[in-house]
Design an enzyme around this catalytic site. Structure first.
Site, mmCIF file in Angstrom:
data_model
loop_
_atom_site.group_PDB
_atom_site.id
_atom_site.type_symbol
_atom_site.label_atom_id
_atom_site.label_comp_id
_atom_site.label_asym_id
_atom_site.label_seq_id
_atom_site.Cartn_x
_atom_site.Cartn_y
_atom_site.Cartn_z
ATOM 1 N N ASP A 289 1.201 -0.996 -0.208
ATOM 2 C CA ASP A 289 0.153 0.474 0.078
ATOM 3 C C ASP A 289 0.604 0.934 -0.011
ATOM 4 O O ASP A 289 1.874 1.164 0.328
ATOM 5 C CB ASP A 289 -0.998 -0.131 1.293
ATOM 6 C CG ASP A 289 -2.054 0.587 1.253
ATOM 7 O OD1 ASP A 289 -2.585 1.259 0.199
ATOM 8 O OD2 ASP A 289 -3.267 1.288 1.441
HETATM 9 C C1 BGC Z 1 -5.286 3.067 -0.036
HETATM 10 C C2 BGC Z 1 -5.172 2.134 -0.851
HETATM 11 C C3 BGC Z 1 -4.911 2.846 -2.415
HETATM 12 C C4 BGC Z 1 -3.831 3.395 -2.607
HETATM 13 C C5 BGC Z 1 -3.404 4.809 -4.176
HETATM 14 C C6 BGC Z 1 -4.148 3.844 0.003
HETATM 15 O O1 BGC Z 1 -3.502 5.279 0.697
HETATM 16 O O2 BGC Z 1 -4.900 2.735 1.283
HETATM 17 O O3 BGC Z 1 -6.604 1.497 -0.918
HETATM 18 O O4 BGC Z 1 -4.738 1.873 -3.844
HETATM 19 O O5 BGC Z 1 -3.704 4.258 -1.097
HETATM 20 O O6 BGC Z 1 -3.965 5.368 -3.902
#
Ligand code: BGC
Length: 755
Positions: A289
Site C-alpha cells: 500500500d
Molecule cells: C489506500 C489504498 C490505495 C492507495 C493508492 C492508499 O492510501 O489505502 O487502498 O489503493 O492509497 O491510492
C-alpha cells in the site's frame, strides 16, 4: 478541492521534504539500446514460459525498475512532481522497458470505478454502488458485471492495473472503509469480491486484492499492531482473502499498512511467504500500500515484490538500496528474479503485453450502457429492512409526498478517500454540491448526480415537495401535510478515519423522530457506509437501505420506492442495536492513548466476526446478517443434505414465490456441528440468488465448501473436520431459520490450500 489523501500518513513522514525528479535516469541509459525480441512475445506460450524467457535477457537494472512504483500525482508536502508517463492525478505508475516491449504499469484506484486523486478537474466516470452494496446483492454475476464495466472504463482511461478488490471483513462496524469491502462473512465477501476482480481482469488489466491483511479499522492504520491467533485468522479474515483469491485470481495482492503480530503486513513472512504464496499458491505479485513499505531486505525477504507509490514511504527502499542488498547478499539474486518474475507473470497472464495502453480513450466509453450496469447493481443492492403496513411500494392513492434531506433533490452520496470516483454527469470539478464535508482528504463529500426526487417524480402522479431537513420543525410541518414522508438520511464515511459512533450524524436521528411524530407513514432511505443504529426504528413505517448507490442510484431508489423494482438485497453485515454489543466499545489504538505502539487484540472475538459474535454472546442485533424483505413472499421446502466424500456437503432445497409479484430470493444455508465447538453457533455455508415469478418454484442445489465445515488446526497445518452430526439450516437470516436437517460427516483432514 482536497489535497492529497496521504497527508494522513504519519507526521514524521510529512516533515521530510524531498526533491525527487522521477525514476533514475540512469536506468534507461544502463540498458542496451537495441530492442530485443524473443519467445516471450509469443502469446501462445504459457505465462510461466514467457516469464522465464524474458527474465533471461533482463539486466539487473531492468528487474529493479519493475519492482519500484511511483505516485502519479503532484505531492506538495514532499515537493514531488508526478512521474513522467503516468496518467494525471492517478495512484501510480511503473515505467515500462521499451527495449523488451515490457509495458508500463498504469495504476488507478479502485473498487467502484476509476478514481481520481486530488484534482480541480478530476476524470468523471461511472461509479458502481459501494462494495458493501454489491455484497448486499448476494449476486456473484452482478459483482462480475460491475467489475467488467469499471475495468472497461479503467482501460479506456489509460490504466492497466486497478487497485480494487477490497475484502477486509467488517470486524469493526465503525471502520471508515467498510463501504469499500464486502461485509462480515468470509464466504459472501470472498465470493462477491472475487467475482468483481474477475470482471475487472476480463479487460486485460490486473486487479489487486487488498488490504492484506487484518486492516479492519482506519484509526492508527499506519502502525497499529493487530494481535491475531493463526487458526482464528484463517477461519475469518484470511478465509475471505483465500476465497476471493481462488474466485478472482488477481494478478496482485496489496499488503496493508498495519502490523500483524508485531511485523508490518508488508514485511510479514507469515502472511506473505507462508500463507499467501506457499499455502495458497499465489503466483502473482505483492505490492505495498502507498506508504506501507518500511525496509529493503526484511520486506523483500518476507515476500514483498513491489514497493508502490513512492514518495509515500520514507525511502525508496526497492531502488538503489535493493540493488545494494542484492550485491551484498542480504537479498539473493534469485529473490530479485522471483520478484520481477511474479510481476511479469501477472502481466502476461492478464494480457497486458498483448493489449498496450493507448493513453486516455475515455471518449469511447459507453456511459449509457454503463449506467444500466450500475443501476442494476444498485437495484439489487437495496435492502428493504422494514415495511410496516406495506407502506411500500408507494400506493397509487398517495397524492402528496414530502421528500426530506440528503440532497435527494439532486443526488446520492458516495464514500470518500482514494477510492473516490468523481461522477460522470457532474460539472468539471466533479461536485454537484460544493463545500460539503471536509475540505481535505478524505473529503470532499461527493454526491452522484442522480436525483431520487426527480426519478420518483417520473414514476408517480403524486405531488412531491422537497425540504432540506436542516430545520426539523419545518420538515415535520411538511410531513404532517403530506400523505407520505420520505427522509433521506446520510452517513458519510471515508478512508483514514473511523466513524465515532453508529448514530447518523448532524442530528438526523432527531429529524427522523420529528418527521415520524408528524406522519405515521414515514419512510427512511439510508445512504450509508456501514451499519447505523436507529433510535427511531419503532416510530417509522419503513426503512430502505440504499448504501452508497452509485451514479444511477437515485433512479434505483425511486424504482424500488415506486414498486418498479422488487427489492432483493440482503444484509451483508449485521446492524448492532448499539455500540455496547460490539467486542470493543471504542475503537482501539487511538493515538490519543499515547501508547507507543497502539494495538488491537483480535483474539477477543477471534473468528467470531459480526453475526457470529452476536449469536455467540446471545445478543440480538437491530437487524441480522442475511435479512432483507421483499414486496412478495417466499417459502423454502424440501431441504436435504448429503455428505460429499470429504468434499463438503451437497444441499438442496426448493424455493417458492408465494406472493403476487415477481421477485428474487436468496437461498441462505447455514451450518453447525451438533456437538458445537466452533467459534460461533453457526456459519454461512452456501448461498444462491434465484429469480422467481409470482407462484413459481425452483429447486436449488448448493455445495458447502469443506473449509466451512472445518476448523483450522495450526499444529497440523491443515483443516480438520470433526466426525459427527452437522445441522444444515436454511432461513431468511442467520437468526430466522425456517428448516433444518442433519448430515453425518466422517473425520477428515483437508490440505491447507484450496479443496
Ligand atoms: C489506500 C489504498 C490505495 C492507495 C493508492 C492508499 O492510501 O489505502 O487502498 O489503493 O492509497 O491510492
Amino acid at each position: 478541492m482536497s489535497v492529497k489523501h496521504h497527508l494522513l500518513l504519519s507526521t514524521a513522514l510529512l516533515m521530510t521534504t524531498l526533491t525527487y525528479a522521477g525514476p533514475r535516469a540512469a536506468l534507461a541509459a544502463d540498458a542496451p539500446a537495441a530492442p530485443v525480441t524473443g519467445t516471450w512475445q509469443d502469446a501462445a506460450q504459457s505465462p510461466d514460459a514467457r516469464t522465464s524467457a524474458l527474465l533471461k535477457v533482463m539486466t539487473r537494472e531492468e528487474k529493479l525498475q519493475l519492482v519500484f512504483g511511483y505516485f502519479s500525482t503532484d505531492f506538495k508536502p514532499k515537493a514531488y512532481t508526478r512521474i513522467e508517463g503516468g496518467m494525471a492525478d492517478s495512484a501510480g505508475y511503473v515505467p515500462g522497458i521499451a527495449r523488451l516491449g515490457i509495458p508500463a504499469q498504469s495504476q488507478t484506484d479502485a473498487g467502484v470505478g476509476v478514481a481520481t486523486q486530488a484534482s480541480p478537474t478530476p476524470r468523471l466516470r461511472t461509479a458502481l454502488p459501494s462494495g458493501l452494496a454489491t455484497a448486499a446483492t448476494w449476486n456473484p454475476e452482478m459483482a462480475f458485471a460491475g467489475g467488467a464495466m469499471i475495468g472497461d472504463e479503467a482501460r479506456r482511461s489509460g490504466f492497466n492495473v486497478q487497485l480494487a478488490g477490497g475484502v477486509n471483513l467488517t470486524r469493526e462496524p465503525r471502520n471508515g472503509r467498510n463501504f469499500e469491502y464486502g461485509g462480515e462473512d468470509p464466504l459472501l465477501a470472498g465470493t462477491i469480491v472475487g467475482q468483481a476482480i474477475k470482471g475487472i481482469q476480463s479487460n486485460n488489466i490486473i486487479s489487486t486484492l487488498k488490504h492484506y491483511a487484518f486492516n479492519d479499522q482506519e484509526t492508527s492504520r499506519n502502525f497499529i499492531d493487530v494481535k491475531v491467533d493463526e487458526a482464528e485468522g484463517r477461519q475469518s479474515d484470511l478465509l475471505a482473502f483465500e476465497i476471493a483469491l481462488e474466485t478472482g485470481n488477481p494478478g496482485s495482492v496489496m499488503c496493508s499498512y498495519n502490523r500483524v503480530n508485531g511485523a508490518y503486513a508488508c514485511e510479514n513472512d507469515w502472511l506473505l511467504n507462508q500463507v499467501l504464496k506457499k499455502d495458497w499458491g499465489f503466483k502473482g505479485f505483492v505490492m505495498s500500500d502507498w506508504g506501507a513499505t518500511h525496509s529493503t531486505a526484511p520486506a523483500a525477504n518476507a515476500g514483498l515484490d513491489q514497493q508502490s507509490g513512492y514518495p509515500f514511504d520514507k525511502s525508496p527502499y526497492f531502488k538503489d538500496a535493493l540493488d545494494e542488498a542484492v550485491n551484498n547478499g542480504h537479498v539473493s539474486a534469485a529473490r530479485l528474479d522471483d520478484m520481477a518474475a511474479r510481476i511479469l507473470r501477472a502481466m502476461f497472464a492478464n494480457g497486458l503485453f498483448e493489449h498496450p495502453l493507448n493513453g486516455d480513450q475515455a471518449a469511447t466509453i459507453d456511459y449509457v450502457a454503463h449506467a444500466k450496469v450500475t443501476q442494476a447493481d444498485a437495484e439489487e443492492a437495496i435492502v428493504l429492512l422494514k415495511n410496516q403496513g406495506d407502506v411500500l411500494p408507494l400506493a397509487k392513492t398517495v397524492k402528496t409526498i414530502a421528500i426530506i434531506g440528503g440532497h435527494a433533490d439532486v443526488g446520492v452520496l458516495s464514500g470518500g478517500g482514494s477510492a473516490q470516483v468523481y461522477p460522470y454527469g457532474a460539472p468539471a470539478n466533479g461536485l454537484i454540491i460544493p463545500n460539503e464535508g471536509p475540505a481535505f482528504f478524505p473529503g470532499p463529500m461527493v454526491y452522484d448526480p442522480s436525483s431520487p426526487l426527480k426519478a420518483l417524480q417520473g414514476l408517480t402522479q403524486a405531488k412531491i415537495t422537497y425540504i432540506d431537513g436542516k430545520d426539523a420543525k419545518a420538515a415535520a410541518k411538511l410531513a404532517a401535510g403530506s400523505d407520505v414522508a420520505i427522509v433521506f438520511a446520510t452517513q458519510w464515511t471515508g478512508e483514514g478515519q473511523d466513524a465515532i459512533d453508529l448514530n447518523l450524524p448532524n442530528d438526523q436521528d432527531a429529524l427522523i423522530k420529528a418527521v415520524a411524530g408528524a406522519n405515521k407513514k414515514t419512510v427512511v432511505v439510508l445512504e450509508n457506509g456501514g451499519p447505523v443504529v436507529m433510535p427511531w426504528l419503532d416510530k417509522v413505517a419503513a426503512v430502505v437501505d440504499a448504501w452508497y448507490p452509485g451514479t444511477s442510484g437515485g433512479e434505483a431508489i425511486a424504482r424500488v420506492l415506486a414498486g418498479e423494482v422488487n427489492p432483493s438485497g440482503h444484509l451483508p453485515v449485521s446492524f448492532p442495536a448499539s455500540v455496547d454489543q460490539l467486542p470493543r466499545k471504542v475503537v482501539d489504538g487511538d493515538r490519543k492513548d499515547k501508547a507507543e505502539h497502539p494495538h488491537v487484540d483480535y483474539t477477543l472475538e477471534g473468528a467470531a466476526v459480526g453475526y457470529k459474535w452476536y449469536e455467540k454472546k446471545g445478543l440480538k442485533p437491530l437487524f441480522p446478517f442475511g435479512h432483507g424483505l421483499s414486496y412478495t413472499t417466499f417459502a423454502a421446502s424440501d431441504l436435504a443434505a448429503a455428505a460429499l466424500d470429504g468434499k463438503g456437503v451437497k444441499v438442496s432445497l426448493t424455493l417458492r414465490n408465494t406472493g403476487a409479484r415477481d421477485g428474487k430470493a436468496v437461498a441462505q444455508v447455514y451450518v453447525t456441528p451438533a456437538a458445537g465447538g466452533w467459534e460461533a453457533p453457526k456459519r454461512l455455508g452456501a448461498f444462491r440468488k434465484v429469480a422467481l415469478k409470482a407462484g413459481e418454484s425452483q429447486s436449488v442445489s448448493l455445495t458447502v465448501d469443506p473449509r466451512l465445515l472445518a476448523t483450522y488446526d495450526t499444529a497440523a497445518h491443515a483443516w480438520k473436520i470433526k466426525g459427527g452430526d452437522y445441522t444444515v439450516m436454511t432461513g431468511t437470516s442467520y437468526q430466522d431459520i425456517t428448516a433444518k436437517v442433519t448430515v453425518h460427516l466422517p473425520d477428515a483432514t483437508l490440505p491447507v490450500g484450496a479443496p
